[in-house]
Design a protein around this motif. Structure first.
Motif, PDB file in Angstrom:
ATOM      1  N   VAL A   1       0.868  -1.177   0.000  1.00  0.00           N
ATOM      2  CA  VAL A   1       0.000   0.000   0.000  1.00  0.00           C
ATOM      3  C   VAL A   1       0.906   1.228   0.000  1.00  0.00           C
ATOM      4  CG1 VAL A   1      -1.841   1.263   1.179  1.00  0.00           C
ATOM      5  CG2 VAL A   1      -1.769  -1.241   1.306  1.00  0.00           C
ATOM      6  N   THR A   2       0.951   1.956  -1.105  1.00  0.00           N
ATOM      7  CA  THR A   2       1.800   3.142  -1.221  1.00  0.00           C
ATOM      8  C   THR A   2       1.148   4.316  -0.496  1.00  0.00           C
ATOM      9  OG1 THR A   2       0.749   3.948  -3.243  1.00  0.00           O
ATOM     10  CG2 THR A   2       2.536   2.321  -3.489  1.00  0.00           C
ATOM     11  N   PRO A   3       1.912   5.403  -0.218  1.00  0.00           N
ATOM     12  CA  PRO A   3       1.308   6.587   0.409  1.00  0.00           C
ATOM     13  C   PRO A   3       0.115   7.127  -0.382  1.00  0.00           C
ATOM     14  CG  PRO A   3       3.688   6.726   0.573  1.00  0.00           C
ATOM     15  CD  PRO A   3       3.391   5.539  -0.286  1.00  0.00           C
ATOM     16  N   SER A   4       0.196   7.127  -1.709  1.00  0.00           N
ATOM     17  CA  SER A   4      -0.939   7.615  -2.508  1.00  0.00           C
ATOM     18  C   SER A   4      -2.120   6.647  -2.419  1.00  0.00           C
ATOM     19  CB  SER A   4      -0.518   7.822  -3.966  1.00  0.00           C
ATOM     20  OG  SER A   4      -0.041   6.616  -4.536  1.00  0.00           O
ATOM     21  N   ASP A   5      -1.830   5.329  -2.356  1.00  0.00           N
ATOM     22  CA  ASP A   5      -2.897   4.350  -2.148  1.00  0.00           C
ATOM     23  C   ASP A   5      -3.591   4.586  -0.815  1.00  0.00           C
ATOM     24  OD1 ASP A   5      -2.428   2.990  -4.536  1.00  0.00           O
ATOM     25  OD2 ASP A   5      -1.048   1.558  -3.603  1.00  0.00           O
ATOM     26  N   ALA A   6      -2.786   4.838   0.223  1.00  0.00           N
ATOM     27  CA  ALA A   6      -3.339   5.054   1.559  1.00  0.00           C
ATOM     28  C   ALA A   6      -4.221   6.295   1.598  1.00  0.00           C
ATOM     29  CB  ALA A   6      -2.200   5.172   2.574  1.00  0.00           C
ATOM     30  N   ALA A   7      -3.775   7.354   0.934  1.00  0.00           N
ATOM     31  CA  ALA A   7      -4.564   8.589   0.911  1.00  0.00           C
ATOM     32  C   ALA A   7      -5.890   8.381   0.189  1.00  0.00           C
ATOM     33  CB  ALA A   7      -3.760   9.692   0.234  1.00  0.00           C
ATOM     34  N   ALA A   8      -5.882   7.564  -0.875  1.00  0.00           N
ATOM     35  CA  ALA A   8      -7.094   7.356  -1.662  1.00  0.00           C
ATOM     36  C   ALA A   8      -8.046   6.352  -1.022  1.00  0.00           C
ATOM     37  CB  ALA A   8      -6.718   6.880  -3.067  1.00  0.00           C
ATOM     38  N   SER A   9      -7.496   5.330  -0.352  1.00  0.00           N
ATOM     39  CA  SER A   9      -8.322   4.231   0.127  1.00  0.00           C
ATOM     40  C   SER A   9      -8.613   4.256   1.625  1.00  0.00           C
ATOM     41  CB  SER A   9      -7.641   2.896  -0.209  1.00  0.00           C
ATOM     42  OG  SER A   9      -6.436   2.744   0.548  1.00  0.00           O
ATOM     43  N   GLY A  10      -7.753   4.909   2.402  1.00  0.00           N
ATOM     44  CA  GLY A  10      -7.901   4.871   3.847  1.00  0.00           C
ATOM     45  C   GLY A  10      -7.172   3.719   4.504  1.00  0.00           C
ATOM     46  N   LEU A  11      -6.573   2.823   3.728  1.00  0.00           N
ATOM     47  CA  LEU A  11      -5.760   1.749   4.291  1.00  0.00           C
ATOM     48  C   LEU A  11      -4.412   2.297   4.737  1.00  0.00           C
ATOM     49  CD1 LEU A  11      -6.403  -1.094   1.671  1.00  0.00           C
ATOM     50  CD2 LEU A  11      -7.449  -0.854   3.933  1.00  0.00           C
ATOM     51  N   PRO A  12      -3.779   1.686   5.726  1.00  0.00           N
ATOM     52  CA  PRO A  12      -2.468   2.170   6.165  1.00  0.00           C
ATOM     53  C   PRO A  12      -1.384   1.846   5.145  1.00  0.00           C
ATOM     54  CG  PRO A  12      -3.042   0.171   7.334  1.00  0.00           C
ATOM     55  CD  PRO A  12      -4.267   0.554   6.556  1.00  0.00           C
TER      56      PRO A  12
END
Length: 267
Positions: free
Chosen positions: A190-201
């Motif tokens: 889970v990349t930082p951009s993934d985390a920002a978009a999805s809410g996952l850590p």
């Protein structure tokens, strides 16, 4: 993903993951065979939403005694014998992750479908007693050469086929897969951009043991040319792959593929 390879194996064993994990080995005493399989598997590694797939397959012994096995997105060519040592090149199509149903994972970056290449080495033993059972084991090494992921994934597999009746084969198999850190980061990170978009850590996994696999299958010979059967293929994600938030928060580490198929055989 090995689940897709399992679906592909259904086409020939008449029994769905390939994915990715490792191909399902057929008993060497079977004739040439082509077929189609239909089965159900998860949309992506670690997911819980399911999809239905139809896959082709081919098992062909050349006039020179070499064996070509093509199971949906995976194919290998054996320069060794139909029994004894087996080895040769392999190619595969690893399906990506896009347009998934999960509303959280769908916000993460998509993963392209990509081509893999590598090779395998193994050994097949035939017991020629009253019950001619076959034992097959091997190791498969594949890489994507950095196109989508870097490093390799290595799968060790073993299978046993026993005739229950002149028209019925029963098969069972076990396996394990080790992967590079780049592979796990691509499919379970889970990349930082993934985390920002999805809410996952944010999650940055390393390599190591990725999964353990097992399967059960039955093949029934209807007549001289037609075979049918069924199969169940299970995967249990392990290590850093199993600890991914994609798995722990949105999916499951236990992945099941199942299906049926029909094959046409000739000598």
């Amino acid at each position: 993903m090995p689940l897709r390879r399992a679906l592909a194996g259904l086409a020939l064993t008449a029994a769905a993951a390939s994915a990715g994990a490792t191909p399902v080995s057929l008993p060497g005493s079977l004739p040439n065979m082509a077929g189609l399989g239909i089965g159900s598997t998860t949309e992506f590694a670690g997911g819980k939403d399911r999809m239905v797939g139809v896959v082709p397959g081919l098992r062909y012994v050349t006039p020179g005694g070499r064996l070509l096995e093509w199971y949906g997105p995976y194919a290998q060519f054996n320069f060794g014998g139909l029994t004894g040592f087996q080895w040769g090149p392999a190619v595969g199509l690893r399906l990506g992750r896009n347009n998934v149903d999960d509303p959280v994972v769908s916000r993460m970056h998509e993963i392209d479908t990509t081509v893999e290449a590598g090779g395998f080495i193994g050994y097949e033993y035939l017991n020629e007693g009253r019950i001619p059972w076959r034992l097959r084991g091997g190791v498969n090494v594949m890489t994507n050469a950095g196109i989508v992921y870097g490093g390799t994934h290595i799968a060790a597999t073993g299978s046993l086929w026993v005739p229950l009746h002149p028209r019925v084969y029963a098969g069972v198999g076990l396996g394990a897969t080790w992967v590079s850190g780049s592979f796990n980061r691509t499919y379970f990170g889970v990349t930082p951009s993934d985390a920002a978009a999805s809410g996952l850590p944010v999650y940055n996994p390393g390599g190591g043991l990725e999964q353990l696999t097992g399967w059960l299958a039955l093949i029934y010979q209807f007549d001289k040319h037609w075979y049918g059967g069924a199969m169940v293929y299970g995967q249990r994600l392990a290590g850093d792959a199993a600890d991914s938030p994609i798995v722990t928060q949105r999916g499951t580490r236990n992945q099941i593929t199942y299906g049926v198929g029909l094959g046409y055989a000739w000598r």
